[in-house]
Design a protein around this motif. Sequence first.
Motif, PDB file in Angstrom:
ATOM      1  N   SER A 118     -29.446  21.096   4.842  1.00 33.69           N
ATOM      2  CA  SER A 118     -29.813  19.694   5.033  1.00 33.69           C
ATOM      3  C   SER A 118     -28.558  18.885   5.296  1.00 33.69           C
ATOM      4  N   GLY A 119     -28.717  17.739   5.965  1.00 29.78           N
ATOM      5  CA  GLY A 119     -27.589  16.840   6.189  1.00 29.78           C
ATOM      6  C   GLY A 119     -27.260  16.000   4.976  1.00 29.78           C
ATOM      7  N   TYR A 120     -28.163  15.972   3.993  1.00 31.16           N
ATOM      8  CA  TYR A 120     -27.868  15.269   2.746  1.00 31.16           C
ATOM      9  C   TYR A 120     -28.053  16.221   1.569  1.00 31.16           C
ATOM     10  N   TYR A 121     -27.113  16.179   0.650  1.00 30.42           N
ATOM     11  CA  TYR A 121     -27.083  17.126  -0.460  1.00 30.42           C
ATOM     12  C   TYR A 121     -26.158  16.584  -1.545  1.00 30.42           C
ATOM     13  N   THR A 122     -26.103  17.292  -2.666  1.00 29.88           N
ATOM     14  CA  THR A 122     -25.272  16.847  -3.783  1.00 29.88           C
ATOM     15  C   THR A 122     -24.625  18.040  -4.463  1.00 29.88           C
ATOM     16  N   PHE A 123     -23.506  17.799  -5.121  1.00 29.85           N
ATOM     17  CA  PHE A 123     -22.830  18.821  -5.919  1.00 29.85           C
ATOM     18  C   PHE A 123     -21.987  18.132  -6.986  1.00 29.85           C
ATOM     19  N   ASN A 124     -21.636  18.868  -8.017  1.00 34.47           N
ATOM     20  CA  ASN A 124     -20.816  18.356  -9.114  1.00 34.47           C
ATOM     21  C   ASN A 124     -19.472  19.069  -9.136  1.00 34.47           C
ATOM     22  N   LYS A 125     -18.431  18.326  -9.502  1.00 31.19           N
ATOM     23  CA  LYS A 125     -17.100  18.921  -9.630  1.00 31.19           C
ATOM     24  C   LYS A 125     -16.280  18.109 -10.616  1.00 31.19           C
ATOM     25  N   ASN A 126     -15.743  18.792 -11.615  1.00 30.23           N
ATOM     26  CA  ASN A 126     -14.814  18.178 -12.575  1.00 30.23           C
ATOM     27  C   ASN A 126     -15.376  16.894 -13.194  1.00 30.23           C
ATOM     28  N   ASN A 127     -16.654  16.925 -13.591  1.00 27.89           N
ATOM     29  CA  ASN A 127     -17.309  15.804 -14.257  1.00 27.89           C
ATOM     30  C   ASN A 127     -17.496  14.580 -13.359  1.00 27.89           C
ATOM     31  N   PHE A 128     -17.619  14.832 -12.056  1.00 31.40           N
ATOM     32  CA  PHE A 128     -18.041  13.810 -11.095  1.00 31.40           C
ATOM     33  C   PHE A 128     -19.192  14.390 -10.276  1.00 31.40           C
ATOM     34  N   THR A 129     -20.132  13.539  -9.907  1.00 28.79           N
ATOM     35  CA  THR A 129     -21.221  13.926  -9.018  1.00 28.79           C
ATOM     36  C   THR A 129     -20.933  13.400  -7.620  1.00 28.79           C
ATOM     37  N   PHE A 130     -21.053  14.264  -6.629  1.00 35.47           N
ATOM     38  CA  PHE A 130     -20.817  13.886  -5.237  1.00 35.47           C
ATOM     39  C   PHE A 130     -22.130  13.957  -4.460  1.00 35.47           C
ATOM     40  N   ILE A 131     -22.393  12.918  -3.685  1.00 35.32           N
ATOM     41  CA  ILE A 131     -23.598  12.843  -2.864  1.00 35.32           C
ATOM     42  C   ILE A 131     -23.178  12.676  -1.409  1.00 35.32           C
ATOM     43  N   VAL A 132     -23.692  13.534  -0.553  1.00 34.26           N
ATOM     44  CA  VAL A 132     -23.430  13.465   0.892  1.00 34.26           C
ATOM     45  C   VAL A 132     -24.694  12.956   1.575  1.00 34.26           C
ATOM     46  N   LEU A 133     -24.541  11.906   2.380  1.00 35.75           N
ATOM     47  CA  LEU A 133     -25.663  11.324   3.108  1.00 35.75           C
ATOM     48  C   LEU A 133     -25.583  11.657   4.597  1.00 35.75           C
ATOM     49  N   ASP A 134     -26.725  11.585   5.256  1.00 38.24           N
ATOM     50  CA  ASP A 134     -26.840  11.815   6.692  1.00 38.24           C
ATOM     51  C   ASP A 134     -27.404  10.556   7.328  1.00 38.24           C
TER      52      ASP A 134
END
Length: 324
Positions: A118-134
């Motif tokens: 998908s062009g939008y997705y999410t992941f976590n790293k080092n106690n931060f949440t990252f969200i990628v939008l399309d």
Amino acid sequence: MNQTLSKFLGILFLSFVCGHSFSQDTDHRVKIGICSDVHLPTMHDSEYRIRTFIDSMTIAKPDFIIELGDFGTPADKYTGYFDIWNSFPGKKYHVIGNHEMDGGFSRSQALAYRNMKSGYYTFNKNNFTFIVLDGNDPKSEDDSGYKQFIGPSQFLWLKETLLKAPFPVVIFSHQGLIRLPNTELEPYGLNNDSEVRALLDTHNAHNPKKRVIACFNGHAHYDDAQQVNGVWYITINSMAYKWMDEDYTQIRYSTEIDKEFKWIKYTAPYKEPLFAIVEISSKGYIKINGKKSEWVGPSPWELGYPESLRKYVKPEISNRYLRY
């Protein structure tokens, strides 16, 4: 300065910056290698630019790298450039830009080429949440041309993802979630940017411990950062150039290069590739260590480019220390 020496100095610069020893405390930090708008098909020296970034990141060892869109189409002739990107030994992420579909390619083809579901997705790293939008959803059924919209399905997904986020949130997109003020050209934001920001503000009001702290975008080929309602909106400059349009055409390299790469004359290229290391700390700061270059040929101002854009249009990604 020859390319080999320039490349060495760029790597040395990032090695120094990213190896800097901060105070030894227990806060959560994440280090990101970031670039945007590489535009592989446009420039004659794209291989040098993307290889310089990957070589520098291999030395800097960020937690992950990400490009904010307009990297390149899935045409076979660009496979080698994608191979260079994929050679980075750590985690790497893409954002889908509006130019990934140039040449008749579809968004689904661009996603498949990058092994993205998908062009939008999410992941976590080092106690931060990252969200990628399309930002390439159609605004309506008859919407044609380049898209700048977050559609209903993705908007609902964003709302639900924010609610489920376990940590403070950082958002990546190609098109900006806020428009640049007082500019004489296209403001470059999403068509429904105000609705997206209202969602972020509502979320932050009810979820202070996992609020959205920053949104990074590309697309505009600008260098900018502005804080609105406690959220930082940061535009990462293009790796390669500022698009100048027909009124400012100029042959920057040679007639031979201009003949083979017909779009360069509409740009003001940066001599060296621009990219940055971003460090985000749970102690409340965002540190951006960017690269600075110079124009190839006359500057935009020598060609009569609008003075109101001088604040944003520059051959650099500014060093910044932002509190949140």
